[in-house]
Design an enzyme around this catalytic site. Sequence first.
Site, PDB file in Angstrom:
ATOM      1  N   VAL A  39       0.808  -1.224   0.000  1.00 15.72           N
ATOM      2  CA  VAL A  39       0.000   0.000   0.000  1.00 15.72           C
ATOM      3  C   VAL A  39       0.838   1.270   0.000  1.00 15.72           C
ATOM      4  O   VAL A  39       0.315   2.361  -0.268  1.00 15.72           O
ATOM      5  CB  VAL A  39      -0.990   0.036   1.194  1.00 15.72           C
ATOM      6  CG1 VAL A  39      -1.990  -1.110   1.105  1.00 15.72           C
ATOM      7  CG2 VAL A  39      -0.242   0.013   2.527  1.00 15.72           C
TER       8      VAL A  39
ATOM      9  N   TYR B  29       4.677   4.745  15.306  1.00 21.92           N
ATOM     10  CA  TYR B  29       3.337   4.167  15.229  1.00 21.92           C
ATOM     11  C   TYR B  29       2.292   5.142  15.764  1.00 21.92           C
ATOM     12  O   TYR B  29       1.262   5.387  15.138  1.00 21.92           O
ATOM     13  CB  TYR B  29       3.318   2.865  16.034  1.00 21.92           C
ATOM     14  CG  TYR B  29       2.008   2.117  16.001  1.00 21.92           C
ATOM     15  CD1 TYR B  29       1.672   1.321  14.917  1.00 21.92           C
ATOM     16  CD2 TYR B  29       1.120   2.181  17.075  1.00 21.92           C
ATOM     17  CE1 TYR B  29       0.473   0.615  14.888  1.00 21.92           C
ATOM     18  CE2 TYR B  29      -0.072   1.478  17.059  1.00 21.92           C
ATOM     19  CZ  TYR B  29      -0.384   0.692  15.964  1.00 21.92           C
ATOM     20  OH  TYR B  29      -1.574   0.004  15.949  1.00 21.92           O
TER      21      TYR B  29
ATOM     22  N   LYS C  41      -0.927   7.034  13.834  1.00 20.90           N
ATOM     23  CA  LYS C  41      -2.309   6.765  14.238  1.00 20.90           C
ATOM     24  C   LYS C  41      -3.025   8.050  14.652  1.00 20.90           C
ATOM     25  O   LYS C  41      -4.231   8.200  14.412  1.00 20.90           O
ATOM     26  CB  LYS C  41      -2.348   5.728  15.362  1.00 20.90           C
ATOM     27  CG  LYS C  41      -1.889   4.339  14.915  1.00 20.90           C
ATOM     28  CD  LYS C  41      -2.674   3.813  13.725  1.00 20.90           C
ATOM     29  CE  LYS C  41      -2.278   2.393  13.339  1.00 20.90           C
ATOM     30  NZ  LYS C  41      -3.070   1.856  12.218  1.00 20.90           N
TER      31      LYS C  41
END
Length: 267
Positions: free
Chosen positions: A77, A172, A176
Amino acid sequence: MDSHRTKIAIVTGAGSGIGRAVAVELLRTGWSVALAGRRAERLEETAALAETALAQAASAGGRAGEDGTSLCVRTDVSRPEDVAALFAATRDRFSRLDLLFNNAGTFGPGGVPFEELPYEAWRHVVGTNLDGAFLCAQAAYRQMKEQDPQGGRIINNGSISAHTPRPRSAAYTATKHALTGLTKSLSLDGRPYRIVCGQIDIGNAATDMTERMRTGALQANGETAPEPVMDVADVARTVRHMAELPLEANVQFATVLASAMPYVGRG
């Protein structure tokens, strides 16, 4: 949305974990699903698991979900050309798109102090979690805007880290938090075209990615402690509920977590 028409979904990161569980749940209940992931053999395993679930349902007298079918598309992706090929293959096979579950993601190197985090590792996490989510959402948005009938739904896989970080999780956590901004922007920009967007924030679903939490995860006070986990099937059912709402209704944000994990009240 016509309840008698087979609904079409793309699930990224469908070769394992939450993506696999959601793909199987959708296929089991009659959706047609394009399975996207970096390893073709894992996507085929997901498709086979769905076939087994359908056969078990049929033998037990339940719904067989015979209207649904799967399409496996090897996809990174973070690569625009891969994302374009994924959406073209889905359009060629199924003609339209009702749902994108924007799920593909990586935690990155665990346990690395922020000052030692390699730039290459930062870029890998951002490329997968944020760039990949953008590319897939943009492709879905374009298709949903152009198709007839117009519209569709995007569900982004956020995380508990979209609210509260774990120690040593800067890359991370940053992605997010950014994903929450993307969810809100898509929700607003999609209104004229019946494109709705929601986000599911998940805490400690039992997958390979969270296996270490059962034996010990670093806590904010510096201690390492085991954490409870929940069945990933409960997450999959929640995503399906969000997906099957009419486009006039939306779960903007949902938080699904292991009830006793250290999150609410920091304990």
